[in-house]
Design a protein around this motif. Structure first.
Motif, PDB file in Angstrom:
ATOM      1  N   GLU A 155       0.325  34.385 -20.176  1.00 12.08           N
ATOM      2  CA  GLU A 155       0.527  34.429 -21.823  1.00 12.08           C
ATOM      3  C   GLU A 155       0.330  32.887 -22.174  1.00 12.08           C
ATOM      4  N   MET A 156       0.506  32.150 -21.353  1.00 11.49           N
ATOM      5  CA  MET A 156       0.258  30.800 -21.990  1.00 11.49           C
ATOM      6  C   MET A 156      -0.858  30.116 -21.947  1.00 11.49           C
ATOM      7  N   ALA A 157      -1.716  30.646 -20.754  1.00  6.31           N
ATOM      8  CA  ALA A 157      -3.201  30.347 -20.718  1.00  6.31           C
ATOM      9  C   ALA A 157      -3.867  30.994 -21.823  1.00  6.31           C
ATOM     10  N   GLU A 158      -3.667  32.181 -21.908  1.00 10.26           N
ATOM     11  CA  GLU A 158      -4.211  32.991 -23.232  1.00 10.26           C
ATOM     12  C   GLU A 158      -4.092  32.201 -24.617  1.00 10.26           C
ATOM     13  N   GLU A 159      -2.788  31.864 -24.874  1.00  9.85           N
ATOM     14  CA  GLU A 159      -2.646  31.153 -26.051  1.00  9.85           C
ATOM     15  C   GLU A 159      -3.325  30.033 -26.207  1.00  9.85           C
ATOM     16  N   ALA A 160      -3.419  29.130 -25.000  1.00  9.01           N
ATOM     17  CA  ALA A 160      -3.958  27.889 -25.030  1.00  9.01           C
ATOM     18  C   ALA A 160      -5.486  27.787 -24.948  1.00  9.01           C
ATOM     19  N   GLY A 161      -6.116  28.874 -24.551  1.00  7.06           N
ATOM     20  CA  GLY A 161      -7.436  28.861 -24.402  1.00  7.06           C
ATOM     21  C   GLY A 161      -7.983  28.354 -22.769  1.00  7.06           C
ATOM     22  N   LEU A 162      -7.107  28.272 -21.990  1.00  7.03           N
ATOM     23  CA  LEU A 162      -7.430  27.912 -20.726  1.00  7.03           C
ATOM     24  C   LEU A 162      -7.863  28.933 -19.891  1.00  7.03           C
ATOM     25  N   THR A 163      -8.869  28.813 -18.935  1.00  2.95           N
ATOM     26  CA  THR A 163      -9.310  29.832 -18.063  1.00  2.95           C
ATOM     27  C   THR A 163      -8.480  29.940 -16.906  1.00  2.95           C
ATOM     28  N   LEU A 164      -7.849  31.012 -16.740  1.00  2.00           N
ATOM     29  CA  LEU A 164      -6.891  31.188 -15.383  1.00  2.00           C
ATOM     30  C   LEU A 164      -7.403  32.125 -14.470  1.00  2.00           C
ATOM     31  N   ILE A 165      -7.533  31.638 -13.213  1.00  2.00           N
ATOM     32  CA  ILE A 165      -7.902  32.374 -12.228  1.00  2.00           C
ATOM     33  C   ILE A 165      -7.082  32.310 -11.002  1.00  2.00           C
ATOM     34  N   ALA A 166      -6.692  33.539 -10.509  1.00  3.15           N
ATOM     35  CA  ALA A 166      -5.509  33.467  -9.348  1.00  3.15           C
ATOM     36  C   ALA A 166      -6.413  34.386  -8.504  1.00  3.15           C
ATOM     37  N   PHE A 167      -5.608  34.104  -7.000  1.00  2.00           N
ATOM     38  CA  PHE A 167      -6.062  35.075  -5.806  1.00  2.00           C
ATOM     39  C   PHE A 167      -7.577  34.714  -5.530  1.00  2.00           C
ATOM     40  N   ALA A 168      -7.849  33.538  -5.582  1.00  2.00           N
ATOM     41  CA  ALA A 168      -9.404  32.982  -5.267  1.00  2.00           C
ATOM     42  C   ALA A 168      -9.484  32.666  -3.795  1.00  2.00           C
ATOM     43  N   ARG A 169      -9.442  33.473  -3.224  1.00  2.00           N
ATOM     44  CA  ARG A 169      -9.758  33.226  -1.611  1.00  2.00           C
ATOM     45  C   ARG A 169     -10.788  34.280  -0.940  1.00  2.00           C
ATOM     46  N   ASP A 170     -11.339  33.889   0.088  1.00  2.00           N
ATOM     47  CA  ASP A 170     -12.209  34.686   0.670  1.00  2.00           C
ATOM     48  C   ASP A 170     -13.306  34.956  -0.255  1.00  2.00           C
ATOM     49  N   ASP A 171     -13.551  36.531  -0.458  1.00  2.27           N
ATOM     50  CA  ASP A 171     -14.667  36.726  -1.321  1.00  2.27           C
ATOM     51  C   ASP A 171     -14.056  37.269  -2.796  1.00  2.27           C
ATOM     52  N   ARG A 172     -13.011  36.901  -2.929  1.00  2.00           N
ATOM     53  CA  ARG A 172     -12.267  37.663  -4.306  1.00  2.00           C
ATOM     54  C   ARG A 172     -11.548  36.819  -5.100  1.00  2.00           C
ATOM     55  N   PHE A 173     -11.383  37.260  -6.402  1.00  4.78           N
ATOM     56  CA  PHE A 173     -10.443  36.766  -7.389  1.00  4.78           C
ATOM     57  C   PHE A 173     -10.299  37.350  -8.395  1.00  4.78           C
ATOM     58  N   ASN A 174      -9.182  37.212  -9.131  1.00  2.00           N
ATOM     59  CA  ASN A 174      -8.648  37.666 -10.527  1.00  2.00           C
ATOM     60  C   ASN A 174      -8.865  36.864 -11.583  1.00  2.00           C
ATOM     61  N   LEU A 175      -9.546  37.335 -12.693  1.00  2.00           N
ATOM     62  CA  LEU A 175      -9.644  36.451 -13.867  1.00  2.00           C
ATOM     63  C   LEU A 175      -8.654  36.951 -14.873  1.00  2.00           C
ATOM     64  N   TYR A 176      -7.578  36.152 -15.339  1.00  2.00           N
ATOM     65  CA  TYR A 176      -6.530  36.302 -16.191  1.00  2.00           C
ATOM     66  C   TYR A 176      -6.752  36.041 -17.679  1.00  2.00           C
ATOM     67  N   ALA A 177      -7.600  35.002 -17.801  1.00  2.00           N
ATOM     68  CA  ALA A 177      -7.559  34.151 -19.191  1.00  2.00           C
ATOM     69  C   ALA A 177      -9.127  33.592 -19.016  1.00  2.00           C
ATOM     70  N   GLY A 178      -9.764  33.646 -20.272  1.00  2.00           N
ATOM     71  CA  GLY A 178     -11.045  33.132 -20.180  1.00  2.00           C
ATOM     72  C   GLY A 178     -12.288  33.962 -20.000  1.00  2.00           C
ATOM     73  N   GLU A 179     -13.379  33.313 -19.808  1.00  2.00           N
ATOM     74  CA  GLU A 179     -14.695  34.028 -19.455  1.00  2.00           C
ATOM     75  C   GLU A 179     -15.352  33.683 -18.364  1.00  2.00           C
ATOM     76  N   LEU A 180     -16.395  34.354 -17.804  1.00  2.00           N
ATOM     77  CA  LEU A 180     -17.171  33.953 -16.640  1.00  2.00           C
ATOM     78  C   LEU A 180     -18.660  33.625 -16.825  1.00  2.00           C
ATOM     79  N   ASP A 181     -19.287  32.935 -16.405  1.00  2.00           N
ATOM     80  CA  ASP A 181     -20.762  32.996 -16.589  1.00  2.00           C
ATOM     81  C   ASP A 181     -21.604  33.906 -15.793  1.00  2.00           C
ATOM     82  N   MET A 182     -21.507  35.142 -16.186  1.00  2.00           N
ATOM     83  CA  MET A 182     -21.921  36.340 -15.316  1.00  2.00           C
ATOM     84  C   MET A 182     -23.741  36.359 -15.453  1.00  2.00           C
TER      85      MET A 182
END
Length: 276
Positions: free
Chosen positions: A249-276
């Protein structure tokens, strides 16, 4: 004068492995954990459990994250208190007093967190997103990270975790440029302390205002880590473990890109955008 002991403690250990017990006669490397009391102008701000080393960076980063200073120029000097001695009469280096410049407002009871923080929790007293947002003074520069870079940075963090390789029991924080250039890595038993140390390093080297940087953590993405990333003006926070609801919630409010579970060959994007 006694010097700050930064050696890795050793402990005798009996290890169970493959169904049998063995005695490690060489002893086992363990992570150091000692209290550090941080004072500002003689007034206690907090006591945190930390791994000794880079304490000046830790203090600067912590005071910045709490909104008590904006830059290294706000600090006149910082020193270990000579009166903090152990049973052997030597300085414990566990009491650090920071003297602010005259133009810096002294902390008040409203913005102090007079508590002991352990190595797992760093936020006590800043109880709402609105409070954090009112203290921030560094804008966040939006960036779009490539999936390849997101997966690469945690591995590069691990490569710089020297104490983790010895003990297996210490967190780390690292700062990278948006192109993946490594800036600094710091380790500590407390994830919030590791973050404060890299922020303090940038502050003491007059480079905290460089936009577009990425904070990478070996831990989960908790509220207090998102707070520190936002206060320091990082564009993204990447964590190898989970993100909390309030952190998202706080990352979305502030405009911070937030990524978690970034290990092996996977991750979750919770806030922000990716360069696809």
């Amino acid at each position: 004068m006694a010097r700050l002991n930064l050696s890795t403690p050793m402990a005798k250990v009996i290890r169970r492995e493959d169904g049998s017990f063995t005695v490690n006669r060489r002893s086992d490397a363990i992570t150091a954990e000692e209290p550090l009391e941080i004072r500002m102008g003689g007034q206690t701000i907090t006591t945190t459990m930390r791994t000794p080393g880079h304490d000046l960076e830790l203090a600067h980063g912590f005071l910045h994250s709490e909104g008590l200073i904006r830059s290294a120029a706000d600090v006149e000097n910082a020193r270990y208190c000579a009166g903090a001695t152990g049973p052997d009469g030597q300085n414990t280096y566990n009491l650090l007093d920071v003297q602010q410049q005259l133009f810096v407002k002294a902390p008040t009871l409203d913005n102090l967190r007079l508590t002991t923080t352990n190595s797992a929790c760093g936020v006590c007293g800043s109880t709402s997103i609105e409070t954090i947002m009112s203290k921030r003074h560094r804008p966040i520069t939006p960036i779009k990270l490539s999936p390849e870079l997101v997966l690469e940075l945690p591995q590069r963090l691990r490569e710089n975790q020297k104490q983790f390789k010895r003990t297996g029991g210490i967190h780390a924080a690292a700062v990278f440029e948006s192109d993946g250039t490594h800036i600094v890595t710091r380790e500590d038993i407390g994830r919030h302390n590791a973050a404060d140390k890299v922020i303090g390093h940038l502050m003491l080297n007059d480079s905290l205002d460089t936009p577009g940087r990425i904070l990478v953590m070996s831990s989960r993405a908790s509220f207090e880590l998102v707070q520190k990333a936002i206060m320091a003006g990082f564009s993204a926070l990447i964590a190898v473990s989970a993100a909390s609801s309030l952190a998202v919630e706080m990352a979305e409010e502030a405009g911070l890109t937030l990524i978690a579970f970034a290990r092996d060959d996977r991750f979750n994007l919770y806030a922000g955008e990716l360069d696809m």
